[in-house]
Structure formats: C-alpha cells, structure tokens
Design an enzyme around this catalytic site. Structure first.
Site, PDB file in Angstrom:
ATOM      1  N   ALA A   8       0.594  -1.239   0.018  1.00 45.86           N
ATOM      2  CA  ALA A   8       0.343  -0.066   0.088  1.00 45.86           C
ATOM      3  C   ALA A   8       0.785   1.115   0.441  1.00 45.86           C
ATOM      4  O   ALA A   8       1.216   1.258   0.853  1.00 45.86           O
ATOM      5  CB  ALA A   8      -0.227   0.103   1.137  1.00 45.86           C
ATOM      6  N   CYS A   9       0.500   2.339  -0.993  1.00 46.53           N
ATOM      7  CA  CYS A   9       1.481   3.388  -0.987  1.00 46.53           C
ATOM      8  C   CYS A   9       1.003   4.699  -0.289  1.00 46.53           C
ATOM      9  O   CYS A   9      -0.738   4.619  -0.461  1.00 46.53           O
ATOM     10  CB  CYS A   9       2.097   3.304  -2.816  1.00 46.53           C
ATOM     11  SG  CYS A   9       0.955   3.961  -4.001  1.00 46.53           S
ATOM     12  N   THR A  10       0.803   5.834  -0.337  1.00 46.14           N
ATOM     13  CA  THR A  10       0.797   7.044  -0.335  1.00 46.14           C
ATOM     14  C   THR A  10      -1.062   7.142  -1.274  1.00 46.14           C
ATOM     15  O   THR A  10      -1.508   7.667  -1.123  1.00 46.14           O
ATOM     16  CB  THR A  10       1.317   7.971  -0.268  1.00 46.14           C
ATOM     17  OG1 THR A  10       2.554   8.048  -0.876  1.00 46.14           O
ATOM     18  CG2 THR A  10       2.535   7.870   1.450  1.00 46.14           C
ATOM     19  N   GLY A  12      -1.676   4.814  -3.721  1.00 45.84           N
ATOM     20  CA  GLY A  12      -3.082   3.925  -4.391  1.00 45.84           C
ATOM     21  C   GLY A  12      -2.651   3.897  -5.535  1.00 45.84           C
ATOM     22  O   GLY A  12      -3.916   2.884  -5.612  1.00 45.84           O
ATOM     23  N   THR A  16       1.896   0.810  -4.990  1.00 41.35           N
ATOM     24  CA  THR A  16       1.152  -0.349  -4.194  1.00 41.35           C
ATOM     25  C   THR A  16       1.372  -1.655  -5.407  1.00 41.35           C
ATOM     26  O   THR A  16       1.852  -2.700  -4.872  1.00 41.35           O
ATOM     27  CB  THR A  16      -0.267  -0.008  -4.309  1.00 41.35           C
ATOM     28  OG1 THR A  16      -0.500   0.173  -3.077  1.00 41.35           O
ATOM     29  CG2 THR A  16      -0.635  -1.236  -3.736  1.00 41.35           C
TER      30      THR A  16
END
Length: 107
Positions: A8-10, A12, A16
């Site tokens: 999960a990245c900032t 999304g 990700t």
C-alpha cells in the site's frame, strides 16, 4: 517458505502494484510461496484470509500508509518496509526474510 503481505502506497496507485509485482517475482525466483494483498485506490484486492496468515512463515508489509487490518499480523513474524524498498531491492528483501525466519527457528 510461505510469505503473506500487504502492499500500500500513499496514493494507492503505482507503487502499490509495482511493489506487489516485484515481490511476487522475487519470491518466485527464490522458490517461495507468496500471497500479497493490495490496498489501493480501488480498494482491497487479493484479500488475505485468517488461514493464509496463520499458515505463513512471515508477513512482508510494503507500506507507506496505515493499512486496514494491521492487527491480523500481531501473531506472526513480520517485516515492515517502505514500498520503494520492495521495488528497488526485492531480492534482498527475500534474503532478509529468510534470515529472519532462520533466526526465529534457531531461537
């Protein structure tokens, strides 16, 4: 070795799914079984079941944000890294995961 995890990245979006792809390829190369859940802008995909987590040797959480269901990993050995580590050094991450498991088994 059986691995589960979440990417999960900032934002999304890109990181990700790139992290997921890199980790899956590195695990396959190392001969490990891996099941990764993604939590992106389109929601949770490939959701891990309680059985998936219970059967795993380690969880790799390649995350840049808080994730839903973090408590699911309370009873399993886990490594938490930023997504860029999973993207840039997935093979080294697999080696580190194997080391962590070996140390745990020898403890």
């Amino acid at each position: 070795m059986k691995i589960v995890g979440v990417c999960a990245c900032t934002v999304g979006i890109a990181h990700t799914y790139i992290a997921q792809e890199k980790l899956e390829k590195a695990a396959e190369k190392a001969g490990y079984d891996i099941h990764l859940e993604t939590q992106g802008t389109i929601g949770t995909q490939n959701e891990l079941t309680p059985e998936d987590i219970a059967d795993a040797d380690i969880a790799i959480l390649a995350i840049d944000v808080k994730i839903k269901g973090m408590e699911r990993f309370d009873k399993i050995t886990k490594m938490t890294v930023p997504t860029d580590i999973a993207i840039k050094s997935p093979n080294k991450l697999m080696e580190k995961a194997a080391q962590v498991i070996k140390q745990r088994q020898n403890a």
